[in-house]
Each structure stands twice: as structure tokens, then as C-alpha cells.
Design a protein around this motif. Sequence first.
Motif, short mmCIF file in Angstrom:
data_model
loop_
_atom_site.label_atom_id
_atom_site.label_comp_id
_atom_site.label_asym_id
_atom_site.label_seq_id
_atom_site.Cartn_x
_atom_site.Cartn_y
_atom_site.Cartn_z
N CYS B 140 0.84 -1.20 0.00
CA CYS B 140 0.00 0.00 0.00
C CYS B 140 0.87 1.25 0.00
O CYS B 140 2.05 1.21 0.33
CB CYS B 140 -0.91 0.04 1.23
SG CYS B 140 -2.01 -1.37 1.39
N SER B 141 0.25 2.38 -0.34
CA SER B 141 0.92 3.67 -0.33
C SER B 141 -0.07 4.73 0.14
O SER B 141 -1.25 4.68 -0.22
CB SER B 141 1.43 3.99 -1.74
OG SER B 141 1.92 5.32 -1.80
N GLY B 142 0.41 5.68 0.91
CA GLY B 142 -0.45 6.79 1.31
C GLY B 142 -1.54 6.38 2.28
O GLY B 142 -1.31 5.60 3.19
N THR B 143 -2.74 6.92 2.04
CA THR B 143 -3.82 6.72 2.99
C THR B 143 -5.08 6.21 2.31
O THR B 143 -5.27 6.37 1.11
CB THR B 143 -4.17 8.03 3.73
OG1 THR B 143 -4.55 9.01 2.75
CG2 THR B 143 -2.99 8.54 4.53
N ALA B 144 -5.96 5.63 3.12
CA ALA B 144 -7.26 5.15 2.65
C ALA B 144 -8.26 6.31 2.67
O ALA B 144 -7.91 7.45 2.98
CB ALA B 144 -7.74 4.00 3.54
N PRO B 149 -3.93 5.50 7.61
CA PRO B 149 -3.16 4.51 6.84
C PRO B 149 -4.04 3.31 6.48
O PRO B 149 -5.05 3.04 7.14
CB PRO B 149 -2.05 4.08 7.80
CG PRO B 149 -2.00 5.15 8.84
CD PRO B 149 -3.36 5.74 8.93
N TRP B 150 -3.68 2.60 5.43
CA TRP B 150 -4.40 1.39 5.06
C TRP B 150 -4.25 0.35 6.17
O TRP B 150 -3.16 0.16 6.69
CB TRP B 150 -3.84 0.82 3.76
CG TRP B 150 -3.91 1.74 2.58
CD1 TRP B 150 -2.95 2.65 2.20
CD2 TRP B 150 -4.98 1.86 1.64
NE1 TRP B 150 -3.38 3.32 1.07
CE2 TRP B 150 -4.60 2.87 0.70
CE3 TRP B 150 -6.21 1.23 1.48
CZ2 TRP B 150 -5.42 3.24 -0.37
CZ3 TRP B 150 -7.01 1.59 0.42
CH2 TRP B 150 -6.63 2.58 -0.48
N HIS B 151 -5.36 -0.30 6.50
CA HIS B 151 -5.32 -1.37 7.50
C HIS B 151 -5.44 -2.71 6.79
O HIS B 151 -6.35 -2.91 5.97
CB HIS B 151 -6.45 -1.22 8.51
CG HIS B 151 -6.26 -0.09 9.47
ND1 HIS B 151 -6.42 1.23 9.11
CD2 HIS B 151 -5.90 -0.08 10.78
CE1 HIS B 151 -6.17 2.00 10.17
NE2 HIS B 151 -5.85 1.23 11.19
N VAL B 152 -4.55 -3.62 7.12
CA VAL B 152 -4.51 -4.93 6.48
C VAL B 152 -4.93 -5.99 7.49
O VAL B 152 -4.31 -6.13 8.55
CB VAL B 152 -3.10 -5.24 5.94
CG1 VAL B 152 -3.06 -6.62 5.28
CG2 VAL B 152 -2.65 -4.16 4.97
#
Lengths: 88, 255
Positions: B140-144, B149-152
Amino acid sequence: MQVQVTIADGAITDVSALQLTDRDQRSAQISNYAAPVLRSEVLAAQSAAVQSISGATLTSEGYLTSLQAALDTAHFTAGQSYSPSGAG
Amino acid sequence: MSILTAEGLQSGVRVFSTMGTVLSLTVRGPVREAGWADGPEQIFTAADHRFSLYRSDSELSLIAAGEAALAGSSAELRRMYAMALGWRTATGGDFTPHRPDGVVDLSGVVKSWAMAASGAWLHSEGYPDWCLNAGGDVLCSGTADDGEPWHVGIVDPQARQSLLSSIVASAARPAVATSGSAERGEHIWRRPGVRADFIQVTVRAADIITADVLATAIIAGGTRSLDHASSAWPVDILAVRQDGSLLATPGFARH
């Protein structure tokens, strides 16, 4: 590393390195050690929204029934994150 | 082949089959009307055609069949092979590009290499915020959408519709890879006599190739390989033992 400084009459007269103890070396090595944890101790997943799913590599068939597929479908339909249901 | 495509001012989503799995790409918009996801699809398709052993006409399949020589192979193939050999050395042989029958198998690095190349393409196209998922490995890169931040989520290998944990794809460690036997059975080669300590291993790292290779190496090498990886690389690791119990580095612990 620690050093030992010897001072006499206000002046440094000797500086010597002290060897790391076995315990110091051990603690440096295990600072990122993987330790046993309970499921309740890992970062909570069930209540937090996630945007992507990591797991063992899916086959094309396996994808169809996967959480990632559900997530992708949710993106298409609502443009929203997917929160897994059925748990906390 | 695209399974689903949607694009708009808010975001674009592209899902397509490649390398025997499915790739999902989400880009926070605005995205262009057409061609906005062509780069990743072309990168994966080209890598699949060159390196996949299940395609009998790939360059690597021709080498495996003895119909072409490794010494005369393309620069791309030799670079990939050299990278895989470097990882074999770095992991003490726990990761290897050689099947027990001697065939050179680069599938352990090709997918994550294609993910990294796709990420570079997205950056070069001016997309700061995106999340790429290739069959369970995530970059991922950047934000959702929420600015976070992206949560996985990490799949529970004993209940594949549930999550075991989640972790942030942070700026410092935006890559999350998981290896295990839950979806394809036992497909990672182990040395004879090495018992399978873990049914699933997840690694978060600064790049997706490191995360993917180390997750594979730990599945293959077990606890010894886990301890080596956690001390030698700046990574976070979550490992699931055969009995379902967990081992985790501090990065996976609840804060």
C-alpha cells in the motif's frame, strides 16, 4: 557499549572499554524476538475496519469465496471499507 | 483478464486474474477514464509469460524442459534468478529458487517483484494513495478514504472467513506478505526431516519482496528461521503454529 573513565586530580587519566555482558548482548539480540502471545494480545482485527486482506496465496477459485473478494465487492458497491461481521 | 473494473472521481478499483491468483488494485481518485490501471496489468502479464512454470511456453518452462539454456536466457530472467540466489544466501538456504528436482522455480520472487514494479509505476503516474493485493500479499501507499493509513487484516488459517489480527501498512513498512498452507496445501519445499513448525507466517516489511521471501523462508525453516529473520531484518512477524497458537514480534502486539 560502556566505557570506564578514571579521573585523578580533576583530569581524565584513563578511558577503557567495558565488554558487553552476555546478558546485554542477549537483550540486544532479542529486542525484536517473536514471543508466544494469546490471540487476545495481537492487534484487534474484529472491530477495526480493514481495507485489504493478507493470507496464504489464493487460487483463482479460492478468491471467489475469500474475504478479499467480499472486500472488493464492498468497494464496488459502496466505496466503503469492509468490516468482517460475526465477531466483536 | 479483468474481472471487475470501476472508475470514477472518487477512486478506481481493478480486479484481474494473473499468475494463477487474483490481483485487486484500489487507487484513491481521481483516476483517468481509461488505462489508469494498465501498468500493473501489463507488468504482471509480462512476468507471467516469462516466468510461470505452468505455462509450457514461458521462457523459464523452456529452460526447465531443456529446450533453452539458462546461459542464453534474457537479461530479465538472469536478473530475477540472481536476485533469488541472493535471497537464498541471505536466508541460509531456507528460501531457494531450486525445486528438489533441480528445476529453477522463480515463483517465490516474481509475484512480489511485479508488485514492487507496479507500485513504482503507480508512483510515476502520480498516484499517491493506493493498495495492491496480489492473492493475499499486500503493498500500500499513502492513505485510505478515511485519511488513515491502510489497515490490512490477517486471515485466520483455521477459519478463512475470519481475521486473526490486523496491522497498518505504515509509511515505513507498507508491505505485508503471508505464506501458509491454508489455500493451496503444502506447496513450500522443506528440507528432508524438517518439521513444519508453522501453518501460516505473516511478515510486514519496508518492501514487498523482503516480506514475501521471509514469510516463505520461515514456513520452510521453522522456528530457527523465524528467530534469524526477526533479528536480522527490520520486520514485524506473526506466526501461527500447527496447534493454532501464536508467536509475534512486538510490532504485532496490542498497543
